[in-house]
Design an enzyme around this catalytic site. Structure first.
Site: not given
Lengths: 216, 298
Positions: A16-19, A147
Site C-alpha cells: 500500500t504505497g500510501t499516504t 506519499g
C-alpha cells in the site's frame, strides 16, 4: 523505456504505497488515507479503505506491505475485543497502540508495515500514536506511507494546535490531495474517519471532489 | 456454622453431602487464626492498617511485613499463612507487570483482583494441591476512577468494598468500621481512625506486643502506594492511644454492671437487685475471669 512482459506484477509484493495521516483536536481525532494498492507498477485495487477499525472509537491507518498491515490490524482488533470484555470498559487508545507496537517490534525483521493508531477515550480524549518500526510515541498529528515524504513541508507549515473538527478534516483532505498529486503510489479516493465522544463518522471524498491546487 | 466434615474433607476435589468443600472452609479458618488487617476507602484514597503481632523480642523491627506493594499504584494487606500470602503477592506483581507490558498503562484494580482471585480459585479445584490459606485486601487510587478496594478470600471470591476487615478480630473491626462516615473523610482523617480501630480490636491479654503497620494510597500520595510517613504515623498512634484511654475511663463504670451479669445464670428481672439472687456464692476467681472476658474482644 522499460521492457515489461507484463507479468512481473503477479510476483511482486503488494504494497500500500500510501499516504496516511491522523490529527488530534480537542475532543477527538481525524484520520485520513488514500485508496491505491500497488504491485510494482500496477494498481491492483483503486478503492481500498486503509482506515481499519480496532474498536468502536479507535482506528488505525495502514501503510507498507498490505498483507502485513492488515494482519496486524486484525490481530489487534481481536486482542482489543477480548481485553475490553475482560476489563469491562472501552479500551484506552494507548492500549491499542501498545498492542500494535508489541507486534511491530517483536517481528520487526519479518514485517514491513507502519500503522498509525488514533482514537478517543474518556481519560485522555483524542490521541494519535505513531508506531513506526516498533516505537511508540504520542504526537499531535502523524503522517505515513510513501506519499508522506512529499507533504512534510506542508503539514509542518500548516498544522496549528487548537483546530476544530471541521478544520482538521479540511487539513487532512488538503494533505491527502497534495500527496496523491505528487506520489505515484498514492491515488484514488480519500477516506476520512472522524472520532469523538459522540461517535465515529466515516466519509469518502471522491477523486474529482478533492481540493485542487495551482497546477490542476 | 462449624462442623466436622469427616470423610468429605480430605481433598479440595470432594463435595460434602450438604454441598460444602471443607478444605476451602478449613483454609478460611487459617485466616481467622491470624491477626487482624483492615482497609478503608474514603473520598480521596485507601488506608491500610495491620495488627502485626510480634512473637519474639529477637525479631528485627519492621520484619515480616504484611503490607505489600503491587506495581506503583496498588497496595495489598494480608491475613493468614504469610508464606502463602507472599507467593500470591508475587502472582499479583506478575499480573500487573504483564498487563503493563501488553497494554501500556496501570492495571485497573478490578481486573487485577479478578485475575488473582481466578488464580486462588484454581487451587480449590484439585486434590493434588491445597487451597491458599490467606485472604488479602487490594487497594489503589486512580485520578479518573478514584479510590478502589477489593478483598479476595481463599475460595477465590472477590468483592469491592468501602471498608473491610480480615483476621481474628474481623467482626469487632467491622463494627467499628461501620460507625465511620468514610465517604466524607479524607485520607489524613482516616489514618487516625484506622490506627484507633487496630488498637481497639487488639487483645491485650492473649497477644502481647504488636506493631502497627500503616500504609496509604490516594491523592495525598499522587496515586502511589506508600507506608505512612513518620510524623503522620506518630500522630495517628497518639490519637489511637488517647482514644483508648478515654474509653477505659468510661468502661470502669460499665464493669460493675458486667460483673453482676456474669455472676448470674439468668439475667435479673427488671427491678430485682443482684444481691437477692445469691450473687456472692461464686468464688472471687470467677469474678476476675469475667472481668478479663469483657475487656477483651471475641
Amino acid at each position: 523505456m522499460l521492457q515489461e512482459t507484463g507479468t512481473e506484477w503477479l510476483s511482486q509484493e503488494v504494497k500500500t504505497g500510501t499516504t496516511i495521516i491522523a490529527v488530534e483536536f480537542d475532543g477527538g481525532v481525524v484520520l485520513g488515507s488514500d485508496s491505491r494498492v500497488s504491485a510494482g507498477a500496477s494498481v491492483v485495487n483503486r478503492v481500498m479503505n486503509k482506515l481499519s477499525p480496532l474498536h468502536d472509537k479507535i482506528y488505525c491507518a495502514l501503510s507498507g506491505s498490505a498483507a502485513d498491515a492488515q494482519t496486524i490490524a486484525e490481530v489487534v482488533h481481536y486482542q482489543l475485543d477480548v481485553h475490553s470484555i475482560e476489563i469491562d470498559e472501552d479500551p484506552q487508545v494507548r492500549s491499542a497502540a501498545t498492542l500494535v507496537r508489541n507486534i511491530s517490534y517483536k517481528y520487526k525483521e519479518e514485517l514491513s508495515a507502519h500503522l498509525i493508531v488514533a482514537g478517543w477515550d474518556r481519560r485522555d480524549g483524542g490521541q494519535v500514536f505513531a508506531t513506526l518500526s516498533g516505537l511508540l510515541t504520542r504526537q499531535p498529528f502523524a503522517v505515513g506511507g510513501s506519499g508522506s515524504s512529499h507533504v512534510y513541508g506542508f503539514v509542518d507549515a500548516e498544522f496549528r494546535g487548537g483546530m476544530s473538527k471541521e478544520e482538521c478534516q479540511q487539513f487532512v483532505v488538503n494533505t491527502l490531495s497534495l500527496a496523491i498529486n505528487r506520489d505515484g503510489s498514492s491515488g484514488g479516493v480519500a477516506y476520512i474517519v472522524s472520532i469523538d465522544e459522540h461517535g465515529t463518522e466515516e466519509k469518502v471524498v471522491l477523486g474529482n471532489d478533492l481540493p485542487t491546487f495551482f497546477d490542476q | 456454622m462449624s462442623s466436622i466434615g469427616t470423610g468429605y474433607d480430605l481433598s479440595a476435589s470432594t463435595f460434602s453431602p450438604d454441598g460444602r468443600v471443607f478444605q476451602v472452609e478449613y483454609a478460611m479458618k487459617a485466616v481467622e487464626n491470624s491477626s487482624t488487617a483492615i482497609a478503608i476507602r474514603c473520598k480521596d484514597g485507601v488506608v491500610f492498617g495491620v495488627e502485626k503481632l510480634v512473637l519474639s523480642k529477637l525479631y528485627e523491627q519492621g520484619s515480616n511485613k504484611r503490607i505489600f506493594n503491587i506495581d506503583r499504584h496498588v497496595g495489598m494487606a494480608v491475613a493468614g499463612l504469610l508464606a502463602d500470602a507472599r507467593s500470591l503477592s508475587e502472582v499479583a506483581r506478575d499480573e500487573a507487570s504483564s498487563f503493563r507490558s501488553s497494554y501500556g498503562h496501570d492495571i485497573p484494580l478490578k481486573h487485577l483482583s479478578d485475575r488473582v482471585a481466578m488464580y486462588v480459585h484454581a487451587y480449590t479445584l484439585y486434590s493434588a494441591v491445597r487451597p491458599f490459606g490467606c485472604s488479602f485486601i487490594l487497594g489503589s487510587y486512580d485520578k479518573d476512577d478514584g479510590p478502589q478496594l477489593y478483598m479476595v478470600d481463599p475460595s477465590g471470591i472477590s468483592h469491592g468494598y468501602w471498608g473491610c476487615a480480615i483476621g481474628k478480630a474481623k467482626q469487632a473491626a467491622k463494627t467499628e468500621i461501620e460507625k465511620l462516615q468514610m465517604k466524607e473523610m479524607t485520607c489524613r482523617e482516616l489514618v487516625k481512625e484506622v490506627a484507633k480501630i487496630i488498637y481497639i480490636v487488639h487483645d491485650e491479654v492473649k497477644d502481647k506486643a504488636f506493631e502497627l503497620e500503616l500504609s496509604w494510597v490516594g491523592e495525598v500520595t499522587n496515586g502511589r502506594h506508600q507506608l505512612i510517613p513518620e510524623e503522620v504515623r506518630q500522630e495517628a498512634e497518639k490519637y489511637a492511644k488517647d482514644s483508648l484511654e478515654e474509653e477505659d475511663d468510661s468502661d470502669e463504670d460499665n464493669m460493675r454492671w458486667h460483673v453482676s451479669q456474669r455472676l448470674h445464670s439468668t439475667a435479673p428481672a427488671a427491678g430485682e437487685s443482684p444481691t437477692e439472687r445469691g450473687a456472692f456464692r461464686d468464688k472471687p476467681q470467677g469474678t476476675m475471669l469475667s472481668l478479663q472476658f469483657n475487656h477483651g474482644i471475641v
